[in-house]
Design a protein around this motif. Structure first.
Motif, mmCIF file in Angstrom:
data_model
loop_
_atom_site.group_PDB
_atom_site.id
_atom_site.type_symbol
_atom_site.label_atom_id
_atom_site.label_comp_id
_atom_site.label_asym_id
_atom_site.label_seq_id
_atom_site.Cartn_x
_atom_site.Cartn_y
_atom_site.Cartn_z
ATOM 1 N N ARG A 1 29.612 9.305 40.923
ATOM 2 C CA ARG A 1 29.841 10.201 39.791
ATOM 3 C C ARG A 1 30.161 9.412 38.529
ATOM 4 N NH1 ARG A 1 34.623 14.671 39.166
ATOM 5 N NH2 ARG A 1 33.760 15.770 37.386
ATOM 6 N N GLU A 2 30.974 8.366 38.662
ATOM 7 C CA GLU A 2 31.288 7.516 37.516
ATOM 8 C C GLU A 2 30.018 6.889 36.949
ATOM 9 O OE1 GLU A 2 34.552 6.936 36.358
ATOM 10 O OE2 GLU A 2 35.114 8.541 37.727
ATOM 11 N N ALA A 3 29.099 6.515 37.822
ATOM 12 C CA ALA A 3 27.847 5.908 37.367
ATOM 13 C C ALA A 3 27.023 6.904 36.553
ATOM 14 C CB ALA A 3 27.041 5.409 38.575
ATOM 15 N N PHE A 4 26.950 8.144 37.008
ATOM 16 C CA PHE A 4 26.227 9.161 36.247
ATOM 17 C C PHE A 4 26.892 9.412 34.901
ATOM 18 C CE2 PHE A 4 23.921 10.143 40.125
ATOM 19 C CZ PHE A 4 22.724 10.680 39.665
ATOM 20 N N LEU A 5 28.221 9.484 34.885
ATOM 21 C CA LEU A 5 28.932 9.690 33.626
ATOM 22 C C LEU A 5 28.730 8.518 32.683
ATOM 23 C CD1 LEU A 5 32.231 11.204 35.052
ATOM 24 C CD2 LEU A 5 30.617 12.370 33.554
ATOM 25 N N HIS A 6 28.723 7.312 33.248
ATOM 26 C CA HIS A 6 28.516 6.114 32.440
ATOM 27 C C HIS A 6 27.154 6.153 31.739
ATOM 28 C CE1 HIS A 6 28.956 1.909 31.270
ATOM 29 N NE2 HIS A 6 27.740 1.682 31.748
ATOM 30 N N CYS A 7 26.184 6.771 32.376
ATOM 31 C CA CYS A 7 24.829 6.875 31.809
ATOM 32 C C CYS A 7 24.613 8.207 31.082
ATOM 33 C CB CYS A 7 23.791 6.724 32.919
ATOM 34 S SG CYS A 7 23.784 5.098 33.701
ATOM 35 N N HIS A 8 25.708 8.918 30.799
ATOM 36 C CA HIS A 8 25.648 10.199 30.070
ATOM 37 C C HIS A 8 24.907 11.278 30.857
ATOM 38 C CE1 HIS A 8 27.234 7.953 26.674
ATOM 39 N NE2 HIS A 8 26.228 7.103 26.782
ATOM 40 N N ASP A 9 25.165 11.317 32.146
ATOM 41 C CA ASP A 9 24.676 12.378 33.030
ATOM 42 C C ASP A 9 23.164 12.595 32.971
ATOM 43 O OD1 ASP A 9 26.878 13.135 34.493
ATOM 44 O OD2 ASP A 9 27.598 14.546 32.983
ATOM 45 N N PRO A 10 22.379 11.598 33.337
ATOM 46 C CA PRO A 10 20.932 11.822 33.437
ATOM 47 C C PRO A 10 20.613 12.704 34.645
ATOM 48 C CG PRO A 10 21.489 9.681 34.324
ATOM 49 C CD PRO A 10 22.765 10.234 33.743
ATOM 50 N N ASP A 11 19.426 13.229 34.693
ATOM 51 C CA ASP A 11 19.027 14.074 35.822
ATOM 52 C C ASP A 11 18.892 13.278 37.111
ATOM 53 O OD1 ASP A 11 18.929 16.316 34.212
ATOM 54 O OD2 ASP A 11 16.804 16.057 33.720
ATOM 55 N N ARG A 12 18.690 11.954 36.961
ATOM 56 C CA ARG A 12 18.393 11.153 38.145
ATOM 57 C C ARG A 12 18.761 9.695 37.887
ATOM 58 N NH1 ARG A 12 15.098 11.684 42.518
ATOM 59 N NH2 ARG A 12 14.073 9.812 43.308
ATOM 60 N N LEU A 13 19.214 9.024 38.947
ATOM 61 C CA LEU A 13 19.451 7.583 38.875
ATOM 62 C C LEU A 13 18.837 6.920 40.094
ATOM 63 C CD1 LEU A 13 23.157 7.226 37.632
ATOM 64 C CD2 LEU A 13 21.078 6.596 36.383
ATOM 65 N N SER A 14 18.325 5.725 39.880
ATOM 66 C CA SER A 14 17.688 5.012 40.989
ATOM 67 C C SER A 14 18.729 4.446 41.942
ATOM 68 C CB SER A 14 16.823 3.870 40.455
ATOM 69 O OG SER A 14 17.632 2.851 39.894
ATOM 70 N N THR A 15 18.319 4.266 43.175
ATOM 71 C CA THR A 15 19.205 3.660 44.174
ATOM 72 C C THR A 15 19.604 2.258 43.753
ATOM 73 O OG1 THR A 15 18.224 4.937 45.981
ATOM 74 C CG2 THR A 15 19.373 2.913 46.576
ATOM 75 N N SER A 16 18.678 1.499 43.209
ATOM 76 C CA SER A 16 18.986 0.110 42.824
ATOM 77 C C SER A 16 20.044 0.072 41.739
ATOM 78 C CB SER A 16 17.716 -0.604 42.360
ATOM 79 O OG SER A 16 17.149 0.059 41.243
ATOM 80 N N TYR A 17 19.967 1.006 40.786
ATOM 81 C CA TYR A 17 20.989 1.032 39.731
ATOM 82 C C TYR A 17 22.352 1.411 40.299
ATOM 83 C CZ TYR A 17 23.837 2.344 35.786
ATOM 84 O OH TYR A 17 24.874 2.433 34.888
ATOM 85 N N LEU A 18 22.399 2.423 41.160
ATOM 86 C CA LEU A 18 23.667 2.857 41.735
ATOM 87 C C LEU A 18 24.317 1.748 42.554
ATOM 88 C CD1 LEU A 18 22.791 6.509 42.827
ATOM 89 C CD2 LEU A 18 24.292 5.803 40.959
ATOM 90 N N VAL A 19 23.522 1.070 43.353
ATOM 91 C CA VAL A 19 24.055 -0.028 44.159
ATOM 92 C C VAL A 19 24.617 -1.127 43.263
ATOM 93 C CG1 VAL A 19 23.408 -1.911 45.719
ATOM 94 C CG2 VAL A 19 22.647 0.423 46.193
ATOM 95 N N GLN A 20 23.884 -1.482 42.222
ATOM 96 C CA GLN A 20 24.364 -2.511 41.294
ATOM 97 C C GLN A 20 25.654 -2.079 40.611
ATOM 98 O OE1 GLN A 20 21.564 -3.572 38.235
ATOM 99 N NE2 GLN A 20 22.990 -4.906 37.160
ATOM 100 N N HIS A 21 25.700 -0.820 40.171
ATOM 101 C CA HIS A 21 26.896 -0.307 39.490
ATOM 102 C C HIS A 21 28.107 -0.351 40.418
ATOM 103 C CE1 HIS A 21 29.126 2.245 36.611
ATOM 104 N NE2 HIS A 21 29.666 2.776 37.708
ATOM 105 N N LEU A 22 27.950 0.108 41.636
ATOM 106 C CA LEU A 22 29.072 0.127 42.564
ATOM 107 C C LEU A 22 29.558 -1.280 42.886
ATOM 108 C CD1 LEU A 22 28.300 3.135 42.823
ATOM 109 C CD2 LEU A 22 28.694 2.940 45.289
ATOM 110 N N CYS A 23 28.628 -2.212 43.069
ATOM 111 C CA CYS A 23 29.019 -3.582 43.423
ATOM 112 C C CYS A 23 29.712 -4.310 42.270
ATOM 113 C CB CYS A 23 27.800 -4.374 43.887
ATOM 114 S SG CYS A 23 27.156 -3.854 45.495
#
Length: 349
Positions: A241-263
């Motif tokens: 959820r933080e990752a989506f908020l960081h990107c201003h709530d897009p409709d979709r985020l890629s798995t690669s971006y989410l994994v990078q953000h979390l790590c």
């Protein structure tokens, strides 16, 4: 509970992180019991951050914060977290200005317990003992009637008071002179080691089977918290959820971006998720599948299919488990007639 009656013998106090993934698991009952048995309790359900600060600046107390996920979702949540962390160490002072008057340093040292859903902010979680609650069947538990006039409560309080009177000086000198064997707390991080130390000193002074039982209980509690699959999944849900908020709530985020953000998040397990290796797309999918959230493929503007997650798939779970609404900034002060928010610093010796 005993610790709240003698915490002044120590230089730190452990927080108590009472949490669950679901409602109606007994979190409020735990705090209500603490309220009738602890020294100088202040119980509040979902208070505004400014109210927490105002109350404990005026009158230090054992803070019992219920529905803390709602308090940490309000304006000023970063400041109240800093405020609460500061009060877990005796040597620190919290500096606040009174309107346009001179800045004053406050000693906020006191025990505190937090109950709520979702992950506790890492600065508090690292200094707290995790207590994870699960729903119980009605046949497995006896209903508790919480009332401050219960004779049993008064008897227990009197026993704790008399024990502290007899043993306070010995506790104080033990805390000053003791050097904990590193091996008995090797499974904890440095903050956890410091903040559970008062409980071990209490157990050692009580004697009998308590020293062994206290160490066994702490090892098991922290081990279970690290391996709590439900809590790990909720933590991942929160961080996505933080990752989506960081990107201003897009409709979709890629798995690669989410994994990078979390790590890249600090104070999170994702960078060394599996035997020192970082979280990957498969591991993220396993964490989220319990919520019915699955990745899919969608073509990008370049035409290549990219695996990722649709924001709409998260909404029901976010509503259920993540009450924290991060903001881009937080207020620097409360109204001028009240006390401006300050900073925490170690006390000059």
């Amino acid at each position: 509970m005993l610790h709240t009656w003698c915490y002044r013998a120590f230089h730190v106090s452990p927080g108590l992180n009472i949490y669950s993934a679901e409602k109606t698991t007994g979190k409020t009952i735990c705090l209500q019991l603490l309220h009738v048995l602890c020294s100088q309790p202040w119980y509040a359900a979902a208070p505004a951050p400014a109210d927490v600060i105002q109350k404990t600046l005026v009158e230090p107390a054992t803070i019992l914060l219920d529905d803390r996920h709602l308090t940490f979702s309000s304006s000023g949540w970063q400041q109240v977290i800093n405020f609460l962390v500061c009060g877990l160490v005796d040597e620190e002072r919290y500096f606040a200005s009174h309107g346009r008057r001179v800045v004053k340093g406050y000693n906020l040292f006191s025990p505190r317990a937090f109950a709520g859903r979702g992950p506790l902010p890492s600065a508090l979680a690292d200094r707290s003992i995790p207590v994870c609650l699960r729903p119980a069947t009605f046949s497995a538990v006896k209903r508790i009637q919480v009332a401050e006039v219960e004779d049993d409560y008064e008897l227990l309080i009197d026993l704790m008071k008399h024990w502290v009177v007899r043993n306070f000086n010995q506790l104080f000198y033990s805390a000053v002179s003791r050097e904990s064997p590193a091996e008995e707390l090797a499974h904890l991080n440095i903050h956890q080691r410091d903040h559970v130390e008062p409980l071990l000193l209490l157990a050692d002074l009580i004697g009998g089977a308590w020293p062994q039982q206290a160490r066994f209980a702490l090892r098991r509690i922290f081990h279970n918290a690290r391996n709590d699959k439900i809590n790990q999944s909720i933590l991942a849900l929160h961080d996505v959820r933080e990752a989506f908020l960081h990107c201003h709530d897009p409709d979709r985020l890629s798995t690669s971006y989410l994994v990078q953000h979390l790590c890249e998040l600090q104070d999170r397990p994702w960078a060394e998720w599996s035997r020192g290796k970082p979280l990957n797309g498969r591991s993220l999918a396993l964490l989220l599948e319990g919520f019915g959230i699955l990745p899919d493929r969608q073509r990008t503007a370049a035409g290549a299919p990219v695996r990722g997650y649709d924001r709409k798939a998260f909404l029901p779970s976010w509503q259920q488990f993540c009450d924290h609404h991060p903001e881009t900034g937080c207020s620097a002060s409360v109204p001028e007639q009240e006390i401006s928010i300050g900073t925490a610093q170690p006390e000059a010796i």
